[in-house]
Design a protein around this motif. Structure first.
Motif, mmCIF file in Angstrom:
data_model
loop_
_atom_site.group_PDB
_atom_site.id
_atom_site.type_symbol
_atom_site.label_atom_id
_atom_site.label_comp_id
_atom_site.label_asym_id
_atom_site.label_seq_id
_atom_site.Cartn_x
_atom_site.Cartn_y
_atom_site.Cartn_z
ATOM 1 N N ASP A 143 -12.242 33.315 77.867
ATOM 2 C CA ASP A 143 -11.764 32.744 76.604
ATOM 3 C C ASP A 143 -11.634 33.841 75.562
ATOM 4 O O ASP A 143 -12.601 34.525 75.245
ATOM 5 C CB ASP A 143 -12.760 31.697 76.096
ATOM 6 C CG ASP A 143 -12.658 30.396 76.883
ATOM 7 O OD1 ASP A 143 -11.665 30.233 77.618
ATOM 8 O OD2 ASP A 143 -13.574 29.567 76.770
ATOM 9 N N GLU B 94 -16.124 33.937 75.411
ATOM 10 C CA GLU B 94 -17.008 33.623 76.542
ATOM 11 C C GLU B 94 -16.275 33.781 77.850
ATOM 12 O O GLU B 94 -15.058 33.926 77.909
ATOM 13 C CB GLU B 94 -17.612 32.216 76.420
ATOM 14 C CG GLU B 94 -16.647 31.121 76.762
ATOM 15 C CD GLU B 94 -17.331 29.819 77.200
ATOM 16 O OE1 GLU B 94 -18.497 29.819 77.635
ATOM 17 O OE2 GLU B 94 -16.652 28.790 77.113
ATOM 18 N N ASN C 128 -16.019 31.807 81.578
ATOM 19 C CA ASN C 128 -16.383 30.563 82.249
ATOM 20 C C ASN C 128 -16.377 30.716 83.766
ATOM 21 O O ASN C 128 -15.418 31.222 84.337
ATOM 22 C CB ASN C 128 -15.390 29.456 81.894
ATOM 23 C CG ASN C 128 -15.445 29.103 80.416
ATOM 24 O OD1 ASN C 128 -16.349 28.433 79.960
ATOM 25 N ND2 ASN C 128 -14.478 29.619 79.662
HETATM 26 MG MG MG Z 1 -15.015 28.304 76.121
#
Ligand code: MG
Ligand code: ATP
Ligand code: ATP
Ligand code: MG
Length: 870
Positions: A431, A450, A452
């Motif tokens: 992200d 982040e 994932n």
């Molecule tokens: Mg996210």
């Protein structure tokens, strides 16, 4: 009319090799047996009115409206039910087309066969079709409301079993690559490929996704620390546990605007972004703290820009999507509320993750977000003005995705690929918040917020705007790199007699190569050297057990008639398909009444062989040899007779064969002869005295040879394969009792009696037979059995099975006696119904040099009794 039985076929089957997903419904037309549709007043009109879309069915006419023509001119109800079952599935969004309706030997009873997409829905469609047709016959119509309910139910059944959207993209690509897949029975795990070459996935986690990587990705703070240490731009931030640390934290990140989120959250839960005041910060803190299991919250600088998801698979950026939060765009007329309703009417928007897009929901969060922009639900927006309903861009809260794969800056690609490696994920969704993905993050103050694990594929495979990306292909390229096999060799074996013997022989030969062989047979499922499951395991369930086993490197599968008829084969194609013989046995069961029909059942195994594999056919059995016309693979023959014209012709065309010549088991290819071994040196052939065992051995050797097993290995295998009572109980077990010999064999139909008879005839000395046959065989089969016995034995004791299989005691024995008498009215025979007593008598009466042949119902019991006498 009424449904007598419904079967679900899941593999190549009697009706079709290629259409593997079929429902076979046994339908009794009852009062409609003699009535064609033209004789039923109002049927045609009622049907057209209710289901006008059946006009699309070509049927045998080959043009639009063809089926309706047939209905108008008159066709039987079974055929109509088939088309309606297909149409109902079509109307519920399941594309199907294949159907067949055939009469059975029973008056008025038809087999109605049609395709399905989803099993439960397929079965339902059949029931609904019968209901619908019955209603039109009786009342001229079927209520519109009921039809709609049927279609709604079908849609539900379909949706309930649908795979998740990410899994769907992988499965679609697997289908395209002909990689077989199965859903395992726990944790929605999916198996791709077979046996030792399989790979497993669960959504977008693979079996090689590192647990360390997954856990690190789930720890947002840890991720940021590790990435930050590697020089990758991440949001400046800190973690707080108590509200009184908040003020200090806001200072540390450089003041407003800020973002507050739970330390361990996902799907945007508990996040507030773009916070500009202490009051907002306090509220956001509570929200985040509540959403966190550890009550820890992250305080971060707010970065300007939009949300991007970069998908990295196996170290490479595969797709990039820009995500826009749920929003509506003004038109100067509608209120925001109305615009939301209009947006949600988009058929692509559903509830949850299963549709391409998710509906926009109006709740506290969206109202707050609107308020922040100065709007409420009643606001009428000016033309072209955007109002957001969410601050974050998750698809699951109504956001949309725009494909940006072709726009991302190379430096950002490099960053994302490194980030995935650093976190340690084979599939990572990264992200990024940046105002412009076409520029390096560093230049425009973009950050990776982040990483994932198990990222969704939906936004890349079906973006709202831009090109769909085949992300499933990237995953499969990783799991099965160029030329890596996903399957294991499958050798399927069928025939009326000798399946188990040949299966064991083939497995035994193959085991000499050092590979782990899994095989199924009437005795059980075996893996390597051990029995994995006992029982009659010749159907698709047992085959599935072998194909699922990750230790199995080669599968040898006894594939019996019952399983093929009940649910089709367990595999869509095999490498070798052996058909040993087709004889009269099991006729009259499962609507298979003639030996030609039985040949078609067994032919399924040969026709399922892949194009570069081999169908191994018995050249001495005309029904089997004829299968060569139907197969799409190469053919290799075996024969007891090197002068068999089929063999000679085949060799002239440089074909491959295995024959019994000059006392040898040999492989012939074109002009070459490779002698495997002298029959007398192969214990399975009973010193060369059992011709049918030589035939089985030829088939087994040929299968191994076609698979590239070398001759020395095959020779070793066939020399050491012993039909002992231990290795192959009930198959030609010969016991030496000093004075005389006893043979125990499981023959249970005329063809196998004949086979054993050929061995018995080679025996010098008096032959006593203890014979019987299963009660569920036809009268003529039991009579024939008697005739064969009369030909080979000097003395016969007729006994019966404990399980009479529907006959009265003495009935089967009488039929056998009748056969004996017809063949030889002078024959020496008596009837002792109880099997144990009959065997005792036979053994007690044996003299020096005699051979006592026993065809027991219970092989174990008979062998135990004999062993007591050794
Ligand atoms: Mg996210
Ligand atoms: P998801 O599960 O959808 O990935 P999440 O709950 O894991 O969401 P984040 O990915 O950390 O949460 O944040 C959700 C979204 O909030 C981000 O995609 C981004 O749009 C926005 N966001 C998060 N942190 C920041 C930040 N520091 N600056 C600007 N926007 C941010
Ligand atoms: P089932 O249908 O019971 O599973 P199968 O096809 O697996 O039978 P086997 O168990 O190998 O057959 O053999 C059963 C009996 O059939 C043997 O004991 C023997 O009498 C006979 N038989 C074996 N091979 C042949 C053959 N090639 N031709 C004719 N009869 C055979
Ligand atoms: Mg068997």
């Amino acid at each position: 009319m009424r449904i007598l039985k419904t079967q679900t076929l899941r593999g190549p089957n009697y009706w079709s090799i290629r259409r593997t997903k079929l429902i076979a419904m046994r339908l009794d037309l009852e009062e409609l047996t003699e009535k064609t549709s033209d004789q039923i007043p109002g049927f045609y009109d009622g049907l057209v009115q209710l289901l006008p879309s059946v006009i699309e069915h070509y049927c045998s006419r080959g043009h639009r409206g063809g089926f309706l023509e047939r209905v108008k001119e008159g066709t039987l109800m079974g055929h109509i039910v088939e088309h309606i079952a297909l149409e109902l599935q079509e109307l519920a969004g399941m594309p199907v087309g294949f159907g067949r309706t055939r009469e059975t030997a029973e008056q008025g009873v038809f087999n109605v066969v049609y395709e399905y997409v989803e099993e439960q829905a397929g079965r339902y469609a059949g029931r609904a079709a019968v209901r619908l047709c019955n209603s039109i016959v009786q009342a001229g119509t079927y209520s519109q409301a009921e039809l709609e309910q049927d279609i709604a139910d079908l849609k539900d059944l379909y949706a309930n079993t649908a795979l998740g959207p990410s899994t769907e993209t992988i499965v679609k690509e697997a289908d395209a690559r002909k990689i077989p897949w199965t859903l395992l029975r726990a944790r929605a795990m999916l198996q791709l490929g077979y046996g030792a070459n399989q790979k497993r996935i669960q959504a977008t986690l693979t079996e090689s996704s590192s647990i360390l990587g997954v856990e690190l990705a789930c720890d947002k703070e840890g991720t940021k620390t590790i990435l930050g240490d590697a020089g990758i731009p991440v949001p400046q931030g800190t973690v707080v546990q108590y509200l009184d640390e908040l003020e200090q934290a806001i200072d540390t990140v450089g003041g407003y605007p800020i973002v507050i989120k739970p330390l361990d959250g996902n799907h945007g839960r508990g996040i507030t972004i773009d916070i500009n005041s202490w009051r907002e910060a306090e509220l956001a803190y509570d929200l985040a703290s509540e959403a966190s299991k550890t009550r820890s919250v992250i305080v971060e600088r707010y970065y300007n820009g939009s949300d991007h998801r970069i998908l990295v698979v196996n170290g490479q950026v595969i797709a990039v999507a820009e995500r826009i939060p749920a929003h509506v765009i003004g038109n100067e007329k509608s209120t925001i509320e109305e615009l939301i309703a209009a947006t949600n009417r988009d058929p692509d928007r559903g509830v949850g993750h299963d549709n391409i897009l998710t509906q926009i929901t109006v709740d506290q969060t969206s109202l707050a977000v609107l308020q922040k922009q100065g709007y409420d639900l009643k606001t009428i927006l000016p033309q072209g003005t955007t109002a957001y309903l969410r601050a974050t861009a998750n698809l699951s809260t109504g956001g949309i995705a725009i494909d940006r794969t072709d726009d991302i800056h190379p430096e950002n690609i490099w960053l994302a690929e490194r980030a995935a490696k650093i976190i340690g994920l084979d599939i990572a969704g990264i992200d990024v918040v940046t105002p412009d993905i076409t520029k390096p993050l560093r230049e425009v103050d973009g950050v990776i917020v982040e990483v994932n694990a198990a990222p969704g594929f939906r936004m890349h495979a079906a973006p709202s705007v831009g090109l769909p990306r085949n992300v499933g292909a990237a995953v499969l390229d990783m799991l099965f790199p160029a030329n890596a096999p996903s399957r294991i060799p499958i050798i399927a074996i069928t025939g009326t007699n000798g399946k188990t013997t040949t299966t064991r022989m083939t497995a035994h030969i193959y085991r000499q190569t050092g590979k782990v062989v899994g095989y199924t047979s009437t005795d059980g499922v075996y893996i390597g050297d051990y029995l994995a499951e006992k029982g009659d395991n010749t159907g698709p369930y047992s085959a599935g057990m072998i194909l699922k086993d990750p230790t199995v490197e080669v599968a040898v599968l006894e594939s019996a008639r019952g399983g093929i008829l009940r649910s089709g084969l367990a595999f869509d194609r095999c490498d070798i398909g052996i058909v040993l013989n087709v004889a009269a046995d099991h006729l009259g069961l499962g609507d298979i009444n003639t030996i030609e029909q039985m040949a078609r059942v067994k032919g399924v195994v040969a026709e399922t062989v892949k194009p570069d594999g081999y169908a191994i056919l018995n050249a001495d059995d005309p029904l089997v040899a004829a299968m060569a016309q139907q197969v799409s693979s190469k053919v290799a023959y075996f024969s007891m007779n090197p002068d068999n014209p089929i063999i000679i012709d085949h060799l002239r065309r440089n074909g491959m064969a295995a024959v019994y010549e000059d006392g040898y088991l040999s492989i012939l290819e074109g002009n070459w002869t490779l002698r495997i071994e002298k029959a007398v040196k192969c214990p399975a052939t009973m010193g060369g005295m059992a011709p049918f065992m030589i035939a089985n051995a030829l088939a087994a050797c040929l299968a191994a040879f076609c698979q590239g097993v070398n001759i020395e290995t095959i020779r070793r295998g066939i020399r050491t394969f012993n039909p002992s009572a231990e290795q192959t109980p009930g198959r030609m077990n010969l016991f030496d009792l000093g004075e005389y010999h006893v043979l125990v064999d499981y023959a249970h139909n005329p063809h196998s009696y004949e086979a054993v008879g050929s061995f018995v005839s080679n025996w010098e000395g008096t032959k006593i037979g203890v014979v019987g046959g299963p009660g569920d065989r036809r009268d003529e089969d039991l009579i024939l059995l008697g005739k064969i016995a009369a030909r080979v034995f000097d003395r016969i004791i007729i006994k019966e099975d404990d399980d009479k299989r529907g006959r009265k005691p003495g009935e089967a024995a009488n039929l056998i006696a009748k056969g004996i008498f017809q063949e030889n009215s002078q024959a020496n025979y008596e009837t002792i119904l109880d099997e144990v007593t009959a065997i005792e008598t036979g053994l007690n009466d044996a003299q020096a040099g005699n051979l006592v042949v026993i065809f027991p119902e219970s092989v174990t019991r008979a062998i135990a009794d004999i062993k007591k006498r050794i």
